[in-house]
Design an enzyme around this catalytic site. Structure first.
Site, PDB file in Angstrom:
ATOM      1  N   LYS A   1     -23.045   5.535  40.974  1.00 21.41           N
ATOM      2  CA  LYS A   1     -23.452   6.797  40.332  1.00 21.41           C
ATOM      3  C   LYS A   1     -23.973   7.711  41.430  1.00 21.41           C
ATOM      4  O   LYS A   1     -25.114   7.604  41.857  1.00 21.41           O
ATOM      5  CB  LYS A   1     -24.552   6.489  39.310  1.00 21.41           C
TER       6      LYS A   1
ATOM      7  N   GLU B   1     -34.728   2.040  48.033  1.00 18.76           N
ATOM      8  CA  GLU B   1     -34.898   2.856  49.246  1.00 18.76           C
ATOM      9  C   GLU B   1     -35.459   4.191  48.779  1.00 18.76           C
ATOM     10  O   GLU B   1     -34.720   5.039  48.282  1.00 18.76           O
ATOM     11  CB  GLU B   1     -33.546   3.062  49.937  1.00 18.76           C
TER      12      GLU B   1
ATOM     13  N   GLU C   1     -43.858  14.427  50.594  1.00 17.13           N
ATOM     14  CA  GLU C   1     -42.639  14.533  51.384  1.00 17.13           C
ATOM     15  C   GLU C   1     -42.192  16.001  51.347  1.00 17.13           C
ATOM     16  O   GLU C   1     -41.968  16.551  50.265  1.00 17.13           O
ATOM     17  CB  GLU C   1     -41.601  13.633  50.709  1.00 17.13           C
TER      18      GLU C   1
HETATM   19  P1  NAP Z   1     -33.742  11.472  42.884  1.00 16.05           P
HETATM   20  O1  NAP Z   1     -34.013  12.671  42.091  1.00 16.05           O
HETATM   21  O2  NAP Z   1     -34.601  10.279  42.693  1.00 16.05           O
HETATM   22  O3  NAP Z   1     -32.213  11.099  42.602  1.00 16.05           O
HETATM   23  C1  NAP Z   1     -31.546  10.052  43.254  1.00 16.05           C
HETATM   24  C2  NAP Z   1     -30.439   9.529  42.364  1.00 16.05           C
HETATM   25  O4  NAP Z   1     -31.014   8.979  41.190  1.00 16.05           O
HETATM   26  C3  NAP Z   1     -29.455  10.601  41.894  1.00 16.05           C
HETATM   27  O5  NAP Z   1     -28.168  10.030  41.778  1.00 16.05           O
HETATM   28  C4  NAP Z   1     -30.007  10.960  40.527  1.00 16.05           C
HETATM   29  O6  NAP Z   1     -29.068  11.508  39.654  1.00 16.05           O
HETATM   30  C5  NAP Z   1     -30.446   9.587  40.043  1.00 16.05           C
HETATM   31  N1  NAP Z   1     -31.448   9.632  38.986  1.00 16.05           N
HETATM   32  C6  NAP Z   1     -32.393  10.568  38.766  1.00 16.05           C
HETATM   33  N2  NAP Z   1     -33.117  10.254  37.676  1.00 16.05           N
HETATM   34  C7  NAP Z   1     -32.599   9.092  37.190  1.00 16.05           C
HETATM   35  C8  NAP Z   1     -32.903   8.263  36.077  1.00 16.05           C
HETATM   36  N3  NAP Z   1     -33.891   8.552  35.226  1.00 16.05           N
HETATM   37  N4  NAP Z   1     -32.158   7.148  35.870  1.00 16.05           N
HETATM   38  C9  NAP Z   1     -31.158   6.827  36.716  1.00 16.05           C
HETATM   39  N5  NAP Z   1     -30.831   7.569  37.799  1.00 16.05           N
HETATM   40  C10 NAP Z   1     -31.541   8.686  38.034  1.00 16.05           C
HETATM   41  O7  NAP Z   1     -33.784  11.766  44.435  1.00 16.05           O
HETATM   42  P2  NAP Z   1     -33.069  12.939  45.221  1.00 16.05           P
HETATM   43  O8  NAP Z   1     -33.862  14.160  45.042  1.00 16.05           O
HETATM   44  O9  NAP Z   1     -31.609  12.980  44.915  1.00 16.05           O
HETATM   45  O10 NAP Z   1     -33.158  12.390  46.711  1.00 16.05           O
HETATM   46  C11 NAP Z   1     -34.240  12.639  47.507  1.00 16.05           C
HETATM   47  C12 NAP Z   1     -35.150  11.425  47.573  1.00 16.05           C
HETATM   48  O11 NAP Z   1     -34.417  10.307  48.057  1.00 16.05           O
HETATM   49  C13 NAP Z   1     -36.280  11.638  48.568  1.00 16.05           C
HETATM   50  O12 NAP Z   1     -37.486  11.156  48.048  1.00 16.05           O
HETATM   51  C14 NAP Z   1     -35.843  10.781  49.758  1.00 16.05           C
HETATM   52  O13 NAP Z   1     -36.907  10.357  50.563  1.00 16.05           O
HETATM   53  C15 NAP Z   1     -35.147   9.665  49.088  1.00 16.05           C
HETATM   54  N6  NAP Z   1     -34.249   8.987  50.035  1.00 16.05           N
HETATM   55  C16 NAP Z   1     -34.608   7.747  50.478  1.00 16.05           C
HETATM   56  C17 NAP Z   1     -33.821   7.098  51.406  1.00 16.05           C
HETATM   57  C18 NAP Z   1     -34.192   5.727  51.903  1.00 16.05           C
HETATM   58  O14 NAP Z   1     -33.319   5.050  52.416  1.00 16.05           O
HETATM   59  N7  NAP Z   1     -35.445   5.289  51.784  1.00 16.05           N
HETATM   60  C19 NAP Z   1     -32.639   7.693  51.875  1.00 16.05           C
HETATM   61  C20 NAP Z   1     -32.321   8.963  51.408  1.00 16.05           C
HETATM   62  C21 NAP Z   1     -33.136   9.598  50.482  1.00 16.05           C
HETATM   63  P3  NAP Z   1     -28.980  13.114  39.471  1.00 16.05           P
HETATM   64  O15 NAP Z   1     -28.338  13.629  40.679  1.00 16.05           O
HETATM   65  O16 NAP Z   1     -28.177  13.312  38.252  1.00 16.05           O
HETATM   66  O17 NAP Z   1     -30.406  13.604  39.299  1.00 16.05           O
END
Ligand code: NAP
Length: 487
Positions: A184, A260, A391
């Protein structure tokens, strides 16, 4: 880059759901729009999956699981190696798509394609090294045998900031281990993943092993999968609040999990550091991916003897970076992903400035089209500035001073996150003491970049658990079975 070339690369991407080896429309033919963050205009529409579509994807993954687990490891490895080659052949298309949907400069997008492909090469080599143990029972009679098995069908959820690499570092080990999967991708950046899926198909990945569902509501398509006992594992890269929600959902069937999550990386510069090098690396640690990276340096803690010098040199470098559309020549800083993200960055800067921080460069939005924000350096950061705790996910570098090593370590650890820290010093003993004192999963020692497919990437505390890459990466997709042998 011509508009015609941009159109043709977008048009060539399959826009449907990829389920059981077929490309198909979503139930009800619903679609969702993909936007170019540099202009705010729509690039194209892709399928918007329903919960039933998600279950169909799991049906396909579950149906393919047994035969995929029985496929020879060498064969699984060869397929990964084949996609590695295809990704490199199609690197220009993959990079352009990524720039169009995510905004990062083309050179960085090419770098991500190459980094992402390396996970496939790495795990093509790991597929044939899954082994077990044979040992003598300490009491003498009997033998202890351990073997490894694939955990089974996985749900892989990826974010928008590294649309391909965050996928390949899950898909690579899952394929190598013999797991099938439903992927996804983030709704803002589905195109890179859809093209990647077509390359996996071209490389001969059997139908059903990898399925991709794009959706406007992540929770609607993932919830039924969490409810289904055929799903055995979730690997999630994204924000900590969403990760916590998914852990609650995963408790229902006690799923294996890799998390992650977010970061808040401290960048420590000691008085004895090579300052030229520390500034060069700071530009990478801060500005790679427009600052939209979990491993981006979020706060610079600099010894008081060199802090002013460091801050003014960093401001000169960041202030000189070219901001613009990622496809334009010489651009080093693209747009942020959307207006919400840009507003959040602006709020964090305004909060710090309102509390007394000084703007050395930047500190404002750029242009009236797209979501650009100027590279920013702030000095004199007060202790209560929100950006020290949250962040930033944008091109903003706050510089704060410290006077003792203890103070630096305590400041670095003063966060609920623990993904990565950067340490700049030429004193070996200090380096070891500081590295040992940091509560993080990774340290960059005199380096502003730690990511490497051959190394275990991951965090502690609220940055999550599990490791991606390295010898550890494949273990996330395997379980150990122990056999007591009578002898
Ligand atoms: P996000 O809002 O948590 O979304 C990540 C993924 O989860 C997207 O595919 C999103 O879908 C999905 N998602 C959101 N809500 C969900 C739910 N209730 N149930 C299932 N899936 C759900 O994060 P983001 O804004 O895309 O990414 C930024 C974050 O990722 C930052 O905090 C960053 O630090 C973190 N990150 C961590 C790493 C690591 O390796 N530690 C690497 C890269 C990024 P939608 O697109 O439809 O919302």
């Amino acid at each position: 880059m011509t508009a015609e070339r941009e159109r043709s690369v977008v048009e060539a991407v399959p826009k449907g759901l990829f389920i059981g080896g077929n490309w198909r429309d979503a139930g009800g033919n619903a679609t969702l729009s993909v936007e170019d963050p540099s202009t705010g205009t729509t690039l194209c529409d892709v399928a918007d999956a329903t919960p039933d579509d998600a279950i169909a994807a799991l049906d396909a993954a579950a149906g393919a699981q047994q035969s995929w687990a029985e496929t020879a490891p060498r064969e699984r490895g060869e397929i990964l190696r084949g996609v590695f080659d295809l990704m490199n052949e199609r690197a220009d298309d993959l990079a352009l798509l990524m720039t169009l949907e995510m905004g990062k400069p083309l050179a960085e997008a090419k770098g991500e394609v190459s980094y992402a492909a390396e996970f496939f090469r790495w795990f093509s080599e790991e597929a044939v090294r899954i082994d077990g143990r044979w040992s003598v029972n300490p009491a003498g009679s009997g033998r202890l045998l351990t073997m490894k098995h694939p955990v089974g069908p996985c749900l892989l959820i990826t974010p928008w900031n590294f649309p391909i690499a965050m996928g390949t570092r899950k898909i690579g080990p899952a394929i190598a281990a013999g797991c099938t999967m439903v992927v996804k991708p983030a709704q803002q950046t589905p195109l890179s993943m859809l093209l990647l899926a077509s390359l996996l198909q071209e490389a001969g990945l059997p139908d059903g092993v990898l399925n991709v569902v794009t959706a406007s509501s992540a929770s609607k398509v993932s919830a039924p999968l969490f409810d289904d006992a055929r799903l055995r594992k979730v690997s999630f890269t994204g924000s900590t609040p969403v990760g916590k929600k998914l852990m609650e959902q995963a408790s229902q069937h006690l799923l294996r999990m890799s998390m992650e999550l977010g970061g808040n990386a401290p960048y420590l510069v000691f008085g004895d550091a090579d300052l030229d090098h520390a500034v060069d690396q700071a530009v990478i640690a801060k500005m790679r991916n427009i600052g939209e990276s979990c491993v981006a340096a979020n706060r610079f803690h600099v010894h008081e003897s060199v802090a002013d010098e460091f801050a003014s040199r960093l401001a000169e470098r960041l202030g000189g970076m070219k901001v613009g559309r990622g496809t334009d020549d010489g651009v080093e800083v693209g747009p942020l992903i959307d207006d919400d993200q840009r507003s959040k960055v602006a709020e964090l800067v305004d909060d710090a400035v309102g509390k007394g921080a000084k703007v050395l460069t930047g500190g404002e939005k750029v242009g009236d089209r797209g979501y650009f924000y100027a590279p920013t350096v702030l000095a004199g950061i007060p202790d209560d500035a929100t950006l020290l705790r949250e962040e930033i996910f944008g091109p903003v570098a706050p510089v704060k001073t410290f006077s003792t090593d203890r103070e630096a370590i305590d400041a670095a650890n003063d966060s609920e996150f623990g993904l990565v820290a950067y340490v700049f010093t030429r004193d070996l003993q200090r380096a070891i003491r500081v590295m040992e004192g940091l509560e993080v999963g990774m340290v960059g020692l005199n380096r502003g970049l730690v990511s490497n497919p051959a190394a275990p990437f991951g965090g502690v505390k609220e940055s999550g658990f599990g490791r991606e890459g390295g010898a550890e990466g494949i273990e996330e997709y395997l379980y150990t079975k122990y056999v007591a042998v009578d002898l």
